[in-house]
Design a protein around this motif. Structure first.
Motif, PDB file in Angstrom:
ATOM      1  N   GLY A 291       0.798  -1.222   0.000  1.00  0.00           N
ATOM      2  CA  GLY A 291       0.000   0.000   0.000  1.00  0.00           C
ATOM      3  C   GLY A 291       0.825   1.263   0.000  1.00  0.00           C
ATOM      4  O   GLY A 291       0.361   2.314  -0.472  1.00  0.00           O
ATOM      5  N   THR A 292       2.053   1.206   0.513  1.00  0.00           N
ATOM      6  CA  THR A 292       2.904   2.393   0.580  1.00  0.00           C
ATOM      7  C   THR A 292       3.816   2.551  -0.635  1.00  0.00           C
ATOM      8  O   THR A 292       4.443   3.596  -0.801  1.00  0.00           O
ATOM      9  N   LEU A 293       3.897   1.519  -1.475  1.00  0.00           N
ATOM     10  CA  LEU A 293       4.769   1.595  -2.646  1.00  0.00           C
ATOM     11  C   LEU A 293       4.173   2.521  -3.717  1.00  0.00           C
ATOM     12  O   LEU A 293       2.952   2.578  -3.883  1.00  0.00           O
ATOM     13  N   PRO A 294       5.028   3.220  -4.470  1.00  0.00           N
ATOM     14  CA  PRO A 294       4.539   4.121  -5.519  1.00  0.00           C
ATOM     15  C   PRO A 294       4.174   3.352  -6.793  1.00  0.00           C
ATOM     16  O   PRO A 294       4.816   3.491  -7.843  1.00  0.00           O
ATOM     17  N   LEU A 295       3.131   2.529  -6.699  1.00  0.00           N
ATOM     18  CA  LEU A 295       2.707   1.700  -7.814  1.00  0.00           C
ATOM     19  C   LEU A 295       1.444   2.268  -8.451  1.00  0.00           C
ATOM     20  O   LEU A 295       0.673   2.982  -7.791  1.00  0.00           O
ATOM     21  N   PRO A 296       1.205   1.950  -9.731  1.00  0.00           N
ATOM     22  CA  PRO A 296      -0.090   2.301 -10.333  1.00  0.00           C
ATOM     23  C   PRO A 296      -1.218   1.655  -9.545  1.00  0.00           C
ATOM     24  O   PRO A 296      -1.033   0.595  -8.936  1.00  0.00           O
ATOM     25  N   ASP A 297      -2.381   2.266  -9.563  1.00  0.00           N
ATOM     26  CA  ASP A 297      -3.491   1.784  -8.747  1.00  0.00           C
ATOM     27  C   ASP A 297      -3.855   0.333  -9.032  1.00  0.00           C
ATOM     28  O   ASP A 297      -4.117  -0.452  -8.118  1.00  0.00           O
ATOM     29  N   LEU A 298      -3.879  -0.051 -10.310  1.00  0.00           N
ATOM     30  CA  LEU A 298      -4.252  -1.422 -10.659  1.00  0.00           C
ATOM     31  C   LEU A 298      -3.187  -2.416 -10.201  1.00  0.00           C
ATOM     32  O   LEU A 298      -3.513  -3.523  -9.751  1.00  0.00           O
ATOM     33  N   ALA A 299      -1.912  -2.035 -10.287  1.00  0.00           N
ATOM     34  CA  ALA A 299      -0.836  -2.902  -9.821  1.00  0.00           C
ATOM     35  C   ALA A 299      -0.907  -3.067  -8.303  1.00  0.00           C
ATOM     36  O   ALA A 299      -0.694  -4.162  -7.765  1.00  0.00           O
ATOM     37  N   LYS A 300      -1.233  -1.990  -7.616  1.00  0.00           N
ATOM     38  CA  LYS A 300      -1.368  -2.055  -6.160  1.00  0.00           C
ATOM     39  C   LYS A 300      -2.542  -2.949  -5.780  1.00  0.00           C
ATOM     40  O   LYS A 300      -2.447  -3.759  -4.844  1.00  0.00           O
ATOM     41  N   ALA A 301      -3.656  -2.833  -6.507  1.00  0.00           N
ATOM     42  CA  ALA A 301      -4.826  -3.677  -6.238  1.00  0.00           C
ATOM     43  C   ALA A 301      -4.495  -5.147  -6.480  1.00  0.00           C
ATOM     44  O   ALA A 301      -4.921  -6.019  -5.718  1.00  0.00           O
ATOM     45  N   ALA A 302      -3.731  -5.423  -7.532  1.00  0.00           N
ATOM     46  CA  ALA A 302      -3.321  -6.802  -7.806  1.00  0.00           C
ATOM     47  C   ALA A 302      -2.455  -7.336  -6.666  1.00  0.00           C
ATOM     48  O   ALA A 302      -2.580  -8.501  -6.256  1.00  0.00           O
ATOM     49  N   GLY A 303      -1.582  -6.483  -6.135  1.00  0.00           N
ATOM     50  CA  GLY A 303      -0.756  -6.884  -4.997  1.00  0.00           C
ATOM     51  C   GLY A 303      -1.600  -7.196  -3.777  1.00  0.00           C
ATOM     52  O   GLY A 303      -1.377  -8.199  -3.098  1.00  0.00           O
ATOM     53  N   PHE A 304      -2.589  -6.344  -3.507  1.00  0.00           N
ATOM     54  CA  PHE A 304      -3.495  -6.588  -2.382  1.00  0.00           C
ATOM     55  C   PHE A 304      -4.191  -7.944  -2.515  1.00  0.00           C
ATOM     56  O   PHE A 304      -4.384  -8.656  -1.535  1.00  0.00           O
ATOM     57  N   ALA A 305      -4.580  -8.290  -3.744  1.00  0.00           N
ATOM     58  CA  ALA A 305      -5.318  -9.531  -3.974  1.00  0.00           C
ATOM     59  C   ALA A 305      -4.421 -10.767  -3.922  1.00  0.00           C
ATOM     60  O   ALA A 305      -4.861 -11.835  -3.480  1.00  0.00           O
TER      61      ALA A 305
ATOM     62  N   VAL B 200     -10.019   0.188  -2.544  1.00  0.00           N
ATOM     63  CA  VAL B 200      -9.362   0.508  -1.277  1.00  0.00           C
ATOM     64  C   VAL B 200      -8.439   1.701  -1.447  1.00  0.00           C
ATOM     65  O   VAL B 200      -7.582   1.725  -2.340  1.00  0.00           O
ATOM     66  N   SER B 201      -8.619   2.686  -0.603  1.00  0.00           N
ATOM     67  CA  SER B 201      -7.706   3.827  -0.553  1.00  0.00           C
ATOM     68  C   SER B 201      -6.830   3.644   0.678  1.00  0.00           C
ATOM     69  O   SER B 201      -7.303   3.789   1.815  1.00  0.00           O
ATOM     70  N   PHE B 202      -5.565   3.304   0.455  1.00  0.00           N
ATOM     71  CA  PHE B 202      -4.704   2.932   1.569  1.00  0.00           C
ATOM     72  C   PHE B 202      -4.322   4.149   2.410  1.00  0.00           C
ATOM     73  O   PHE B 202      -3.901   5.184   1.896  1.00  0.00           O
ATOM     74  N   THR B 203      -4.473   4.003   3.710  1.00  0.00           N
ATOM     75  CA  THR B 203      -4.004   4.968   4.700  1.00  0.00           C
ATOM     76  C   THR B 203      -3.427   4.168   5.864  1.00  0.00           C
ATOM     77  O   THR B 203      -3.708   2.966   5.994  1.00  0.00           O
ATOM     78  N   PRO B 204      -2.614   4.797   6.716  1.00  0.00           N
ATOM     79  CA  PRO B 204      -2.094   4.052   7.870  1.00  0.00           C
ATOM     80  C   PRO B 204      -3.203   3.444   8.725  1.00  0.00           C
ATOM     81  O   PRO B 204      -3.073   2.309   9.208  1.00  0.00           O
ATOM     82  N   ARG B 205      -4.300   4.157   8.900  1.00  0.00           N
ATOM     83  CA  ARG B 205      -5.420   3.649   9.693  1.00  0.00           C
ATOM     84  C   ARG B 205      -6.045   2.417   9.039  1.00  0.00           C
ATOM     85  O   ARG B 205      -6.332   1.414   9.711  1.00  0.00           O
ATOM     86  N   VAL B 206      -6.233   2.485   7.730  1.00  0.00           N
ATOM     87  CA  VAL B 206      -6.782   1.347   6.997  1.00  0.00           C
ATOM     88  C   VAL B 206      -5.819   0.169   7.066  1.00  0.00           C
ATOM     89  O   VAL B 206      -6.237  -0.987   7.214  1.00  0.00           O
ATOM     90  N   GLY B 207      -4.526   0.444   6.970  1.00  0.00           N
ATOM     91  CA  GLY B 207      -3.531  -0.619   7.038  1.00  0.00           C
ATOM     92  C   GLY B 207      -3.570  -1.351   8.368  1.00  0.00           C
ATOM     93  O   GLY B 207      -3.576  -2.590   8.413  1.00  0.00           O
ATOM     94  N   VAL B 208      -3.623  -0.610   9.464  1.00  0.00           N
ATOM     95  CA  VAL B 208      -3.697  -1.227  10.798  1.00  0.00           C
ATOM     96  C   VAL B 208      -4.988  -2.024  10.945  1.00  0.00           C
ATOM     97  O   VAL B 208      -4.992  -3.148  11.461  1.00  0.00           O
ATOM     98  N   LEU B 209      -6.085  -1.446  10.464  1.00  0.00           N
ATOM     99  CA  LEU B 209      -7.377  -2.115  10.567  1.00  0.00           C
ATOM    100  C   LEU B 209      -7.382  -3.436   9.801  1.00  0.00           C
ATOM    101  O   LEU B 209      -7.898  -4.453  10.290  1.00  0.00           O
ATOM    102  N   TRP B 210      -6.767  -3.444   8.620  1.00  0.00           N
ATOM    103  CA  TRP B 210      -6.769  -4.675   7.823  1.00  0.00           C
ATOM    104  C   TRP B 210      -5.835  -5.734   8.417  1.00  0.00           C
ATOM    105  O   TRP B 210      -6.121  -6.925   8.341  1.00  0.00           O
ATOM    106  N   VAL B 211      -4.738  -5.306   9.023  1.00  0.00           N
ATOM    107  CA  VAL B 211      -3.879  -6.268   9.726  1.00  0.00           C
ATOM    108  C   VAL B 211      -4.668  -6.948  10.839  1.00  0.00           C
ATOM    109  O   VAL B 211      -4.638  -8.181  10.995  1.00  0.00           O
ATOM    110  N   LEU B 212      -5.398  -6.151  11.609  1.00  0.00           N
ATOM    111  CA  LEU B 212      -6.209  -6.712  12.688  1.00  0.00           C
ATOM    112  C   LEU B 212      -7.284  -7.646  12.140  1.00  0.00           C
ATOM    113  O   LEU B 212      -7.593  -8.679  12.739  1.00  0.00           O
ATOM    114  N   ALA B 213      -7.859  -7.299  10.988  1.00  0.00           N
ATOM    115  CA  ALA B 213      -8.886  -8.138  10.369  1.00  0.00           C
ATOM    116  C   ALA B 213      -8.316  -9.494   9.953  1.00  0.00           C
ATOM    117  O   ALA B 213      -8.956 -10.534  10.151  1.00  0.00           O
TER     118      ALA B 213
END
Length: 250
Positions: free
Chosen positions: A51-65, A127-140
């Motif tokens: 989520g913190t890497l400077p990737l294109p949005d679609l590449a970042k979404a693929a990484g998330f998946a 998903v719009s990545f933010t530090p808060r979202v990142g922490v929340l998803w780790v907990l999830a």
């Protein structure tokens, strides 16, 4: 040493992360389900890095998946596919359990997997990545594994063989239930405090569905059903995360 071996058992069984070779025994398997949620921490950390890497949005979404698949080796997706095949057969309980044991991938499994990844990727693009979202998803990710381990130690088994039965038999169920129940409760409170109450509700709803389907359709849980639960919980929590962001709650 026994603590490290216990963690290694969990990672060796439920992830593709290499661990040192050693003999599994009653001692290091007794509390392995308590270490299972740690895999969620690893996946969540990799997810946050993506989520913190400077990737294109679609590449970042693929990484998330794909990150959860890469780290787990797809073990839970395998259970999801087998369970989808069994449920789609509309056979009796014996027939469904036979399908779970079949190593082949049926047409319904392929259809459901394709549908699953299509929806999962679409949600990841939202998903719009933010530090808060990142922490929340780790907990999830940790919560879904805590609930899965709690179910293995609490729900009836459908059969006296298989992965879930092996870990349930080897586990000190009383201690595992207490540890994972406390962990799940703490995670639920933490997620709600971060504004992720919808994710908590989604996970608990899927857990209720898991219990109902496993008892009615299979007579109890199996390792495949545990994978089915984990993948469905993850998908619905991701949908709740997107809904919360869309609604301005996160």
């Amino acid at each position: 040493m026994i603590v490290l071996q216990t963690i290694a058992v969990a990672f060796a069984m439920f992830s593709a992360i290499p661990v040192p070779q050693f003999d599994w025994n009653e001692k290091n398997m007794r509390y392995a389900m308590c270490a299972f949620p740690l895999i969620g921490v690893v996946i969540g950390a990799a997810w946050c890095v993506c989520g913190t890497l400077p990737l294109p949005d679609l590449a970042k979404a693929a990484g998330f998946a794909l990150i959860p698949v890469w780290i787990t080796g797809g073990i839970h997706l395998d259970g999801y596919a087998d369970t989808c095949d069994a449920l789609s057969s509309y056979g009796d309980r014996t027939k469904k359990l036979e399908i779970l044991k079949d190593p082949h991938c049926g047409a319904f499994a392929v259809i459901r997997l394709c549908s699953y990844f299509l929806v999962y990727f679409a949600l990841c693009t939202c998903v719009s990545f933010t530090p808060r979202v990142g922490v929340l998803w780790v907990l999830a990710l940790v919560l879904e594994r805590a609930l899965s381990g709690l179910a293995v130690a609490s729900f009836p088994m459908a059969k006296n063989t298989g992965l879930a039965h092996t870990f349930a038999t080897a586990a000190d169920k009383t201690v595992v239930r207490r540890v994972l129940a406390v962990l799940a409760a703490v995670l639920c409170v933490g997620m709600a405090a971060l504004g992720g109450w919808a994710l908590v509700l989604a996970a608990l709803a899927v857990l209720w569905r898991y219990h109902a389907v496993s008892r009615k359709q299979f007579g109890g849980i199996t390792g495949d059903l545990a994978g089915w639960f984990l993948q469905k919980a993850e998908l619905w929590m991701l949908a709740a995360l997107c809904a919360c962001q869309w609604g301005g709650l996160l």
